[in-house]
Motif scaffolding. Structure first.
Motif, PDB file in Angstrom:
ATOM      1  N   ALA A  28       0.812  -1.218   0.000  1.00  0.00           N
ATOM      2  CA  ALA A  28       0.000   0.000   0.000  1.00  0.00           C
ATOM      3  C   ALA A  28       0.848   1.273   0.000  1.00  0.00           C
ATOM      4  CB  ALA A  28      -0.980   0.003   1.173  1.00  0.00           C
ATOM      5  N   ILE A  29       2.031   1.220  -0.616  1.00  0.00           N
ATOM      6  CA  ILE A  29       2.845   2.432  -0.784  1.00  0.00           C
ATOM      7  C   ILE A  29       2.361   3.119  -2.062  1.00  0.00           C
ATOM      8  CG2 ILE A  29       5.164   3.392  -0.943  1.00  0.00           C
ATOM      9  CD1 ILE A  29       4.829   1.849   1.592  1.00  0.00           C
ATOM     10  N   ALA A  30       1.431   4.035  -1.906  1.00  0.00           N
ATOM     11  CA  ALA A  30       0.820   4.678  -3.076  1.00  0.00           C
ATOM     12  C   ALA A  30       0.801   6.192  -2.970  1.00  0.00           C
ATOM     13  CB  ALA A  30      -0.612   4.162  -3.262  1.00  0.00           C
ATOM     14  N   THR A  31       1.298   6.722  -1.859  1.00  0.00           N
ATOM     15  CA  THR A  31       1.342   8.170  -1.655  1.00  0.00           C
ATOM     16  C   THR A  31       2.705   8.553  -1.093  1.00  0.00           C
ATOM     17  OG1 THR A  31       0.565   8.077   0.641  1.00  0.00           O
ATOM     18  CG2 THR A  31      -1.131   8.196  -1.080  1.00  0.00           C
ATOM     19  N   GLY A  32       3.011   9.856  -1.151  1.00  0.00           N
ATOM     20  CA  GLY A  32       4.241  10.326  -0.538  1.00  0.00           C
ATOM     21  C   GLY A  32       4.221  10.167   0.967  1.00  0.00           C
ATOM     22  N   ASP A  33       3.045  10.256   1.563  1.00  0.00           N
ATOM     23  CA  ASP A  33       2.913  10.080   3.014  1.00  0.00           C
ATOM     24  C   ASP A  33       3.299   8.660   3.423  1.00  0.00           C
ATOM     25  OD1 ASP A  33       0.817  11.920   1.788  1.00  0.00           O
ATOM     26  OD2 ASP A  33       0.757  12.590   3.872  1.00  0.00           O
ATOM     27  N   SER A  34       2.807   7.668   2.671  1.00  0.00           N
ATOM     28  CA  SER A  34       3.122   6.290   3.015  1.00  0.00           C
ATOM     29  C   SER A  34       4.588   5.972   2.729  1.00  0.00           C
ATOM     30  CB  SER A  34       2.207   5.316   2.259  1.00  0.00           C
ATOM     31  OG  SER A  34       2.247   5.531   0.864  1.00  0.00           O
ATOM     32  N   LEU A  35       5.162   6.629   1.720  1.00  0.00           N
ATOM     33  CA  LEU A  35       6.581   6.438   1.427  1.00  0.00           C
ATOM     34  C   LEU A  35       7.433   6.985   2.570  1.00  0.00           C
ATOM     35  CD1 LEU A  35       8.818   5.564  -0.493  1.00  0.00           C
ATOM     36  CD2 LEU A  35       8.599   7.765  -1.662  1.00  0.00           C
ATOM     37  N   LEU A  36       7.081   8.160   3.078  1.00  0.00           N
ATOM     38  CA  LEU A  36       7.806   8.726   4.211  1.00  0.00           C
ATOM     39  C   LEU A  36       7.650   7.837   5.440  1.00  0.00           C
ATOM     40  CD1 LEU A  36       9.478  11.105   5.317  1.00  0.00           C
ATOM     41  CD2 LEU A  36       7.315  12.179   5.991  1.00  0.00           C
ATOM     42  N   ALA A  37       6.454   7.286   5.644  1.00  0.00           N
ATOM     43  CA  ALA A  37       6.224   6.386   6.774  1.00  0.00           C
ATOM     44  C   ALA A  37       7.110   5.145   6.683  1.00  0.00           C
ATOM     45  CB  ALA A  37       4.753   5.980   6.834  1.00  0.00           C
ATOM     46  N   ALA A  38       7.306   4.640   5.456  1.00  0.00           N
ATOM     47  CA  ALA A  38       8.170   3.469   5.271  1.00  0.00           C
ATOM     48  C   ALA A  38       9.591   3.782   5.732  1.00  0.00           C
ATOM     49  CB  ALA A  38       8.160   3.048   3.806  1.00  0.00           C
ATOM     50  N   LEU A  39      10.082   4.980   5.376  1.00  0.00           N
ATOM     51  CA  LEU A  39      11.419   5.364   5.810  1.00  0.00           C
ATOM     52  C   LEU A  39      11.482   5.555   7.319  1.00  0.00           C
ATOM     53  CD1 LEU A  39      11.733   5.767   2.727  1.00  0.00           C
ATOM     54  CD2 LEU A  39      13.037   7.843   3.227  1.00  0.00           C
ATOM     55  N   ALA A  40      10.430   6.123   7.895  1.00  0.00           N
ATOM     56  CA  ALA A  40      10.400   6.322   9.349  1.00  0.00           C
ATOM     57  C   ALA A  40      10.438   4.988  10.089  1.00  0.00           C
ATOM     58  CB  ALA A  40       9.152   7.118   9.734  1.00  0.00           C
ATOM     59  N   MET A  41       9.843   3.963   9.501  1.00  0.00           N
ATOM     60  CA  MET A  41       9.831   2.631  10.115  1.00  0.00           C
ATOM     61  C   MET A  41      11.188   1.953  10.070  1.00  0.00           C
ATOM     62  SD  MET A  41       6.398   0.554   9.135  1.00  0.00           S
ATOM     63  CE  MET A  41       5.645   1.526   7.873  1.00  0.00           C
ATOM     64  N   GLY A  42      12.028   2.376   9.125  1.00  0.00           N
ATOM     65  CA  GLY A  42      13.340   1.751   9.007  1.00  0.00           C
ATOM     66  C   GLY A  42      13.667   1.227   7.631  1.00  0.00           C
ATOM     67  N   ALA A  43      12.741   1.340   6.691  1.00  0.00           N
ATOM     68  CA  ALA A  43      13.028   0.930   5.313  1.00  0.00           C
ATOM     69  C   ALA A  43      13.874   2.001   4.628  1.00  0.00           C
ATOM     70  CB  ALA A  43      11.730   0.722   4.542  1.00  0.00           C
ATOM     71  N   ASP A  44      14.613   1.598   3.605  1.00  0.00           N
ATOM     72  CA  ASP A  44      15.409   2.534   2.824  1.00  0.00           C
ATOM     73  C   ASP A  44      14.637   3.081   1.630  1.00  0.00           C
ATOM     74  OD1 ASP A  44      18.076   2.412   4.134  1.00  0.00           O
ATOM     75  OD2 ASP A  44      17.938   0.300   3.579  1.00  0.00           O
ATOM     76  N   LEU A  45      13.757   2.252   1.071  1.00  0.00           N
ATOM     77  CA  LEU A  45      12.986   2.639  -0.107  1.00  0.00           C
ATOM     78  C   LEU A  45      11.605   2.009  -0.032  1.00  0.00           C
ATOM     79  CD1 LEU A  45      16.086   1.591  -1.303  1.00  0.00           C
ATOM     80  CD2 LEU A  45      15.231   2.966  -3.198  1.00  0.00           C
ATOM     81  N   GLY A  46      10.690   2.590  -0.790  1.00  0.00           N
ATOM     82  CA  GLY A  46       9.378   1.989  -0.964  1.00  0.00           C
ATOM     83  C   GLY A  46       9.341   1.178  -2.243  1.00  0.00           C
ATOM     84  N   TYR A  47       8.387   0.284  -2.337  1.00  0.00           N
ATOM     85  CA  TYR A  47       8.199  -0.608  -3.484  1.00  0.00           C
ATOM     86  C   TYR A  47       6.786  -0.346  -3.968  1.00  0.00           C
ATOM     87  CZ  TYR A  47       9.411  -5.141  -5.783  1.00  0.00           C
ATOM     88  OH  TYR A  47       9.761  -6.155  -6.655  1.00  0.00           O
ATOM     89  N   ILE A  48       6.657   0.340  -5.098  1.00  0.00           N
ATOM     90  CA  ILE A  48       5.367   0.874  -5.525  1.00  0.00           C
ATOM     91  C   ILE A  48       4.871   0.124  -6.761  1.00  0.00           C
ATOM     92  CG2 ILE A  48       4.141   2.950  -6.275  1.00  0.00           C
ATOM     93  CD1 ILE A  48       6.338   4.603  -4.883  1.00  0.00           C
ATOM     94  N   GLY A  49       3.679  -0.468  -6.671  1.00  0.00           N
ATOM     95  CA  GLY A  49       3.166  -1.246  -7.780  1.00  0.00           C
ATOM     96  C   GLY A  49       1.846  -0.771  -8.344  1.00  0.00           C
ATOM     97  N   SER A  50       0.781  -0.908  -7.577  1.00  0.00           N
ATOM     98  CA  SER A  50      -0.574  -0.712  -8.100  1.00  0.00           C
ATOM     99  C   SER A  50      -0.832   0.642  -8.758  1.00  0.00           C
ATOM    100  CB  SER A  50      -1.602  -0.965  -6.993  1.00  0.00           C
ATOM    101  OG  SER A  50      -1.515  -2.302  -6.538  1.00  0.00           O
ATOM    102  N   PRO A  51      -0.281   1.767  -8.250  1.00  0.00           N
ATOM    103  CA  PRO A  51      -0.535   3.040  -8.935  1.00  0.00           C
ATOM    104  C   PRO A  51      -0.074   3.050 -10.391  1.00  0.00           C
ATOM    105  CG  PRO A  51       0.307   3.451  -6.741  1.00  0.00           C
ATOM    106  CD  PRO A  51       0.445   1.974  -6.979  1.00  0.00           C
ATOM    107  N   PHE A  52       0.919   2.220 -10.727  1.00  0.00           N
ATOM    108  CA  PHE A  52       1.421   2.205 -12.101  1.00  0.00           C
ATOM    109  C   PHE A  52       0.557   1.362 -13.041  1.00  0.00           C
ATOM    110  CE2 PHE A  52       5.359   3.430  -9.835  1.00  0.00           C
ATOM    111  CZ  PHE A  52       5.651   4.587 -10.541  1.00  0.00           C
ATOM    112  N   ILE A  53      -0.414   0.633 -12.487  1.00  0.00           N
ATOM    113  CA  ILE A  53      -1.349  -0.088 -13.362  1.00  0.00           C
ATOM    114  C   ILE A  53      -2.189   0.910 -14.141  1.00  0.00           C
ATOM    115  CG2 ILE A  53      -3.276  -1.731 -13.464  1.00  0.00           C
ATOM    116  CD1 ILE A  53      -2.208  -2.938 -10.832  1.00  0.00           C
ATOM    117  N   ALA A  54      -2.601   1.969 -13.464  1.00  0.00           N
ATOM    118  CA  ALA A  54      -3.459   2.982 -14.094  1.00  0.00           C
ATOM    119  C   ALA A  54      -2.621   4.068 -14.752  1.00  0.00           C
ATOM    120  CB  ALA A  54      -4.408   3.581 -13.066  1.00  0.00           C
ATOM    121  N   THR A  55      -1.672   3.643 -15.591  1.00  0.00           N
ATOM    122  CA  THR A  55      -0.864   4.606 -16.347  1.00  0.00           C
ATOM    123  C   THR A  55      -1.005   4.334 -17.835  1.00  0.00           C
ATOM    124  OG1 THR A  55       1.113   3.212 -16.172  1.00  0.00           O
ATOM    125  CG2 THR A  55       0.832   4.930 -14.506  1.00  0.00           C
TER     126      THR A  55
END
Length: 329
Positions: free
Chosen positions: A191-218
């Protein structure tokens, strides 16, 4: 992006700290190239490149197309080069193409290798032989330790809410357990689909987010219009988790299941023993219109170019950071 110097070079200098995840059928050269030009690592499953009997390997043609186009872009834009690209290998015993595809990827010096459904030392060694790095996706801490023991350079923690073969664990728990012993590259999927969730991933300890579903609708995605529009029209409540379709638990769009004549609220369990990637996917053709997606799709409001997805997330990411700084001041 600053603050990424502890990461392998292939993961440094991205517009936002993210990899666009490999999407079965959907990720093709046009989408990967657009993602890389937009400043995130684009990726595709090797099994998406399927040639006819007697034809030359399509995977090789795809790698040449992506490499040549990104080289042209970088020569024309030396101050704003494209991000590297990644290829996903399904490391499952039923994938009869694996050895051939590994050889082709090594020949083309693929910079980032993503492995799924099994950790094998020889795949990681092949990545290293051509100067690449290997990231393995995992759904729990036990699998994470096995992957690193077999030579993976980094991990993709696939948590609850991810599209495709999602794990059942909360990202808060999964990232914490891995970070207790592993200080290498760590990505978060789910569910990394927004900048907010991406920042939350880094705050948790991840280095990067892995973004999939938003790119289906491109516009560049290799998906039918109905699939793209269903992503736009749906939210987290429209996702159902089921093991029926591939034998392994995954997240799918409820409406696509209903359209196939099934009750999404009363699906039988699948059997992992039926998993077979000999035809490119473990999902039988009878269910080709059962469409996968993650729980973050509520953030997708329109079908846009991939560049617009990255630009939106970048704007949200910086706004979320400033907002958080204000809260913590």
């Amino acid at each position: 992006m600053s603050g990424d110097h502890h990461l392998p070079k292939a993961l440094q200098g991205l517009r936002i700290p993210a990899i666009a995840s490999p999407l079965f059928i959907i990720s093709v050269p046009a989408l990967v190239i657009a993602q890389c030009k937009a400043g995130v690592i684009g990726s595709f499953p090797a099994l998406n490149a399927r040639e006819g009997d007697g034809e030359s390997p399509l995977l090789e043609a795809w790698l040449q197309e992506i490499t040549d186009e990104l080289d042209r872009h970088n020569q024309a834009n030396p101050d704003a080069p494209a991000a590297p690209f990644a290829v996903n290998q399904i490391v499952h015993r039923s994938n009869a193409r694996l050895d051939r595809d590994i050889e082709i990827c090594a020949k083309w010096k693929v910079p980032v290798w993503i492995t799924s459904l099994g950790a094998r030392a020889e795949v990681n060694e092949a990545a290293h032989s051509c100067g690449g790095i290997a990231l393995h996706d995992v759904i729990n801490n036990r699998f994470a330790k096995k992957a690193i023991e077999k030579g993976a350079d980094g991990l993709i923690a696939v948590a609850a809410g991810a599209g495709g073969h999602a794990g059942p664990q909360s990202p808060l728990a999964l990232i914490r357990e891995i970070r207790e012993w592993f200080d290498g590259p760590l990505l978060l999927s789910g569910a990394i689909a927004t900048g907010d969730s991406l920042l939350a991933a880094l705050a948790m300890g991840a280095d990067l987010g892995y973004i999939g579903s938003p790119f289906i609708a491109t516009k560049e995605a290799n998906a039918v219009q109905e699939y793209k529009q269903m992503i736009v029209d749906s939210g987290a409540e429209d996702i159902v988790t089921s093991s029926l379709f591939t034998g392994v638990s995954g997240n799918y769009l409820k409406s696509s299941i209903s359209n196939a004549g099934m009750d999404p609220n009363a699906l039988p369990q699948g059997d992992q023993k039926t998993m077979d990637f000999a035809a490119g996917s473990s999902k039988p053709k009878a269910w080709k219109e059962i469409w996968g997606a993650g729980q973050g799709i509520g953030a997708v409001e329109a079908i846009t170019p991939a560049e617009d997805v990255v630009a939106r997330i970048e704007t949200e990411f910086h706004a979320a950071f400033e907002r958080l700084k204000g809260r913590l001041a």
